[in-house]
Design a protein around this motif. Structure first.
Motif, PDB file in Angstrom:
ATOM      1  N   TYR A 285      -3.917   9.970  -3.451  1.00 52.62           N
ATOM      2  CA  TYR A 285      -4.355   8.762  -2.620  1.00 52.62           C
ATOM      3  C   TYR A 285      -4.950   8.265  -1.741  1.00 52.62           C
ATOM      4  O   TYR A 285      -5.354   7.284  -1.142  1.00 52.62           O
ATOM      5  N   ARG A 286      -4.417   9.701  -0.536  1.00 53.03           N
ATOM      6  CA  ARG A 286      -4.906   8.434   0.620  1.00 53.03           C
ATOM      7  C   ARG A 286      -5.955   9.188   0.565  1.00 53.03           C
ATOM      8  O   ARG A 286      -6.195  10.734   0.677  1.00 53.03           O
ATOM      9  N   TYR A 319       0.820  -2.676  -2.806  1.00 52.48           N
ATOM     10  CA  TYR A 319      -0.264  -2.944  -2.756  1.00 52.48           C
ATOM     11  C   TYR A 319      -0.745  -3.575  -0.934  1.00 52.48           C
ATOM     12  O   TYR A 319      -1.319  -3.114  -0.653  1.00 52.48           O
ATOM     13  N   CYS A 322       0.597  -0.367   1.069  1.00 49.69           N
ATOM     14  CA  CYS A 322      -0.278   0.548   1.146  1.00 49.69           C
ATOM     15  C   CYS A 322      -1.625   0.204   1.727  1.00 49.69           C
ATOM     16  O   CYS A 322      -2.120   0.778   2.954  1.00 49.69           O
ATOM     17  N   TYR A 323      -2.120  -0.722   1.518  1.00 46.64           N
ATOM     18  CA  TYR A 323      -3.613  -1.591   1.362  1.00 46.64           C
ATOM     19  C   TYR A 323      -3.387  -2.769   3.031  1.00 46.64           C
ATOM     20  O   TYR A 323      -4.802  -2.466   3.339  1.00 46.64           O
ATOM     21  N   TYR A 631     -10.233   0.081   8.204  1.00 51.50           N
ATOM     22  CA  TYR A 631     -10.470  -0.796   7.164  1.00 51.50           C
ATOM     23  C   TYR A 631     -10.138   0.497   5.613  1.00 51.50           C
ATOM     24  O   TYR A 631     -10.705   0.054   4.582  1.00 51.50           O
ATOM     25  N   PRO A 633      -8.491   1.921   4.068  1.00 51.55           N
ATOM     26  CA  PRO A 633      -7.472   1.776   2.872  1.00 51.55           C
ATOM     27  C   PRO A 633      -7.709   1.035   2.331  1.00 51.55           C
ATOM     28  O   PRO A 633      -8.031   0.365   0.916  1.00 51.55           O
ATOM     29  N   ILE A 634      -8.327  -0.343   2.201  1.00 50.80           N
ATOM     30  CA  ILE A 634      -8.611  -2.159   1.495  1.00 50.80           C
ATOM     31  C   ILE A 634      -9.742  -0.772   1.122  1.00 50.80           C
ATOM     32  O   ILE A 634     -10.701  -1.836   0.252  1.00 50.80           O
ATOM     33  N   ASP A 635     -11.164  -0.193   1.384  1.00 53.83           N
ATOM     34  CA  ASP A 635     -12.318   0.423   1.067  1.00 53.83           C
ATOM     35  C   ASP A 635     -12.124   0.748  -0.653  1.00 53.83           C
ATOM     36  O   ASP A 635     -12.384   0.559  -1.280  1.00 53.83           O
ATOM     37  N   SER A 636     -10.921   1.405  -0.509  1.00 56.41           N
ATOM     38  CA  SER A 636     -10.742   2.996  -1.226  1.00 56.41           C
ATOM     39  C   SER A 636      -9.970   1.257  -2.745  1.00 56.41           C
ATOM     40  O   SER A 636     -10.137   1.779  -3.487  1.00 56.41           O
ATOM     41  N   LEU A 637      -9.742   0.042  -1.932  1.00 53.85           N
ATOM     42  CA  LEU A 637      -9.216  -0.188  -3.000  1.00 53.85           C
ATOM     43  C   LEU A 637     -10.292  -1.296  -3.357  1.00 53.85           C
ATOM     44  O   LEU A 637      -9.997  -1.795  -5.060  1.00 53.85           O
ATOM     45  N   CYS A 644      -8.398  -3.943  -9.193  1.00 48.45           N
ATOM     46  CA  CYS A 644      -8.347  -5.077  -8.404  1.00 48.45           C
ATOM     47  C   CYS A 644      -8.617  -6.479  -9.422  1.00 48.45           C
ATOM     48  O   CYS A 644      -7.672  -7.466  -9.161  1.00 48.45           O
TER      49      CYS A 644
END
Length: 674
Positions: A285-286, A319, A322-323, A631, A633-637, A644
């Motif tokens: 996940y990372r 979330y 994490c993000y 940025y 982590p939020i990019d991966s989300l 989403c």
């Protein structure tokens, strides 16, 4: 060289040196409990090395292909069930690292990187790793003293001081596994317990470390490989423990390494319980492109939080943790540096997106005075109508041309707070009841163009009210920084004009953004240092900027996704006005139905910041987060659109800026689709 040494050499060279191979091999071993399987293991090692060293394939599979929410991917017995299971045995054995205690970093080698920052010795981390390798070639169960004996000769450092420095860092980054802590305390109170570790730290060192994490044990309970000269993988260290008890004593060992803790203990007839390693569980996940020491703490803290076995929060909290957390504290660190570099005397955090940023800044930093200011694009246009009326018409009025829920000119004027224009309509051939379309918009544009001096008078009360409000909030000297999330700097640019020129305050105003998308006005202000951007802009962090803005159709989707993490659970601000007594009144729109989402997201954000800030205060600049990594982590989300949409699909957004009605609201899913 005996077989045991050969096995350890193969593991260290072909497996342990690569995060992806280590994860894959441990996953393979989970399902191979029988003795032997040497051919299968060899083939698996060859396959993994071919895939991740020769072909160099990425392990990242994208969040859409993984089980989400992430915390549900790890299945561990409820703590009381495991406690009851362990209490059935005569002696309960626990592994120490990654079982009883966690490090706040995702890899033990990150400790050496922290040491390098302490020593200021170039390449110290690599030299420390190499020294351990050399020490283990002489003695597979080498001690920390053996390792630093080699290092002290190579680097001319004081061995005793160096050892103590490493121990200090271990104590500063280690903490009790909350799942195992409650289990251990119950079991230790009722049963014989031992703690077994393959480690270079002495019994005394481990005991001090355990005490600092809240485990109060005696040194007689600790068995460590470097003092006995044997390890766990072949069961020899466990056998030493067994000899101290009666032959029929029933043992169970709890540990996180399948090949060492589980297979090694089974070799001598012990029962076992496999506790999944939190970092192995979290690795898929990372994002692998996060390589800094700061990101090592981010990964370690998130992995420990979500995979320890007692995570009981909802997915919005998860979330947020994490993000949103890394981005939020990174932005606050950036603001603190900005305040020092640009001699800023006061921050003005703009509503609603500046809410959680101000909370974090005040609570964890607070070096610069700050105020939370009700503001919005809608309000900014009213205060600067003489200069910004074309932008106001474009964003507030023009954006309603294709709004299906609106039908008449009268509705548009009411929702845009422009009802005073009714007196002009007949002159320009517009009827209140006619459908609002492009031709009507063009005529309204003409009304403004030809009557702007008169129209300004209708906004004078709003301007006077705002002057009075800001005179009580803003220092009348020095440098003021307007803080917002993004994305074009409208709020900061408008307030600069309003405070410096309209109000005539003796201040210099600049603005700070979380991120900035391409915009000619904003770019000019960045160039002349009136605007600053943390994560990206067309002027810096081009790769990150392109992630956010590379596909223009994705910009609103990503903008809204970030804003969801930061917005206040409060109606949008509309305008300033004066009541009959001359007091300032703040007008707000209708409240959205997003309370549960916002509260849980921001609770997760604050908890991450709280966890991370503890180590940042300890280690300083090395834990400052660069905008590019903040940025990621939020990019991966953002790339996981299905997730989403499932998570935030029903989040309410307002279709256009203005005085909102219920029928003007859409869901995030609807807004993204359009």
């Amino acid at each position: 060289m005996n077989l045991t040494k050969i096995k350890k050499l193969v593991y260290r060279v072909l497996i342990d040196g690569n995060e992806k191979i280590c994860l894959g091999y441990d996953e393979y071993l989970k399902y191979k409990e029988k003795k032997g399987h040497y051919v299968g293991k060899t083939l698996e090692i060859i396959r993994l090395n071919w895939r991740y060293r020769i072909l160099n394939k990425e392990l990242d599979r994208g969040l859409d292909s993984l089980k989400m929410p992430e915390s549900q991917a790890t299945h561990i017995l409820p703590s009381q069930e495991l406690t009851d299971k362990l209490l059935k045995y005569d002696v309960v054995s626990f592994d120490i690292f990654d079982t009883l205690i966690f490090r706040a970093v995702c890899n033990p080698k990150d400790v050496f990187r922290l040491l390098e920052s302490e020593w200021h010795i170039m390449g110290f981390a690599e030299k420390r790793e190499k020294a351990e390798k050399l020490a283990r070639e002489k003695n597979p169960e080498a001690s920390l003293d053996d390792i630093y004996e080699i290092l002290s000769k190579e680097l001319a450092i004081n061995k005793i001081q160096a050892i103590q420095k490493e121990l200090d860092i271990e104590q500063n980054i280690c903490f009790a596994n909350p799942y195992m802590k409650q289990i251990f305390d119950q079991v230790n109170a009722k049963k014989e317990t031992v703690l077994i570790s393959d480690m270079y730290l002495s019994t005394e060192m481990l005991n001090d470390l355990l005490h600092s994490c809240g485990y109060y044990v005696d040194e007689s309970q600790i068995y460590v490989s470097c003092e006995y000269g044997v390890g766990k993988s072949n069961g020899k260290l466990q056998k030493i423990v067994s000899k101290k008890y009666e032959p029929k004593t029933r043992f169970i060992h709890v540990g996180d390494n399948w090949s060492v803790d589980i297979n090694g203990s089974k070799r001598i007839g012990w029962d076992t319980f496999y506790y999944p390693n939190v970092n192995r569980e979290g690795i898929p996940y990372r994002p692998t492109e996060m390589l800094s020491v700061a990101s090592a703490f981010y990964k370690g803290l998130v992995n420990a939080k979500l995979h320890n076995g007692i995570f009981n929060k909802n997915e919005f909290y998860e979330y947020g943790y994490c993000y949103g957390g890394l981005m939020a504290i990174g932005y606050c660190q950036y603001l603190n540096r900005l305040a020092k570099n640009e001699s800023i005397d006061q921050f003005l955090f703009l509503a609603r997106d500046g809410f959680i940023v101000k909370e974090i800044y005040d609570h964890f930093i607070g070096d610069t005075d700050s105020e939370y200011i009700p503001f919005s694009r809608f309000a900014s246009y009213q205060l600067t109508i003489d200069r910004c009326w074309p932008e106001m018409l474009h964003h507030v009025v023009g954006s309603r041309i294709n709004a299906k829920s609106l039908e008449t000119v009268e509705e548009v004027l009411e929702l845009s707070d422009l009802t005073f224009l009714k007196k002009y309509l007949k002159i320009y051939g517009i009827s209140l009841n006619q459908r609002f379309d492009l031709s009507v918009y063009n005529k309204i544009n003409q009304i403004f163009q030809e009557n702007i001096s008169e129209i300004k008078l209708y906004f004078q009360e709003t301007v006077d009210a705002a002057k009075k409000y800001f005179s009580e909030k803003v220092r009348n000297s020095g440098k003021v920084c307007v803080v917002d999330v993004g994305w074009q700097g409208t709020g900061a640019i408008c307030l600069k004009y309003f405070l410096e020129e309209v109000c005539g305050f003796q201040v210099e105003v600049c603005g700070a953004l979380l991120g900035m998308v391409k915009n000619d006005t904003a770019e000019i202000n960045i160039a002349n240092r009136s605007l600053f951007s943390y994560m990206f802009s067309p002027h810096h962090n081009q790769r990150t900027y392109l992630c956010h803005a590379g596909k223009r159709r994705d910009i609103p989707y990503r903008d809204m996704l970030v804003e969801i993490f930061f917005t206040e659970n409060h109606p949008s601000f509309l305008k300033f006005r004066l009541n009959e007594k001359g007091d300032v009144v703040l007008d707000y729109g209708r409240k959205d139905n997003n309370q549960e989402i916002i509260e849980n997201l921001q609770c997760g954000i604050m908890d991450f910041v709280r966890d991370y800030a503890k180590y940042w205060k300890c280690f300083g600049a090395v834990l400052e987060i660069c905008g590019q990594e903040a940025y990621i982590p939020i990019d991966s989300l953002a790339k996981a659109k299905k997730i989403c949409m499932k998570l935030f699909g029903n989040y309410e957004v307002n279709e256009n800026p203005g005085i909102f009605e219920e029928k003007m609201k859409r869901t995030y899913k609807e807004a993204v689709k359009q």
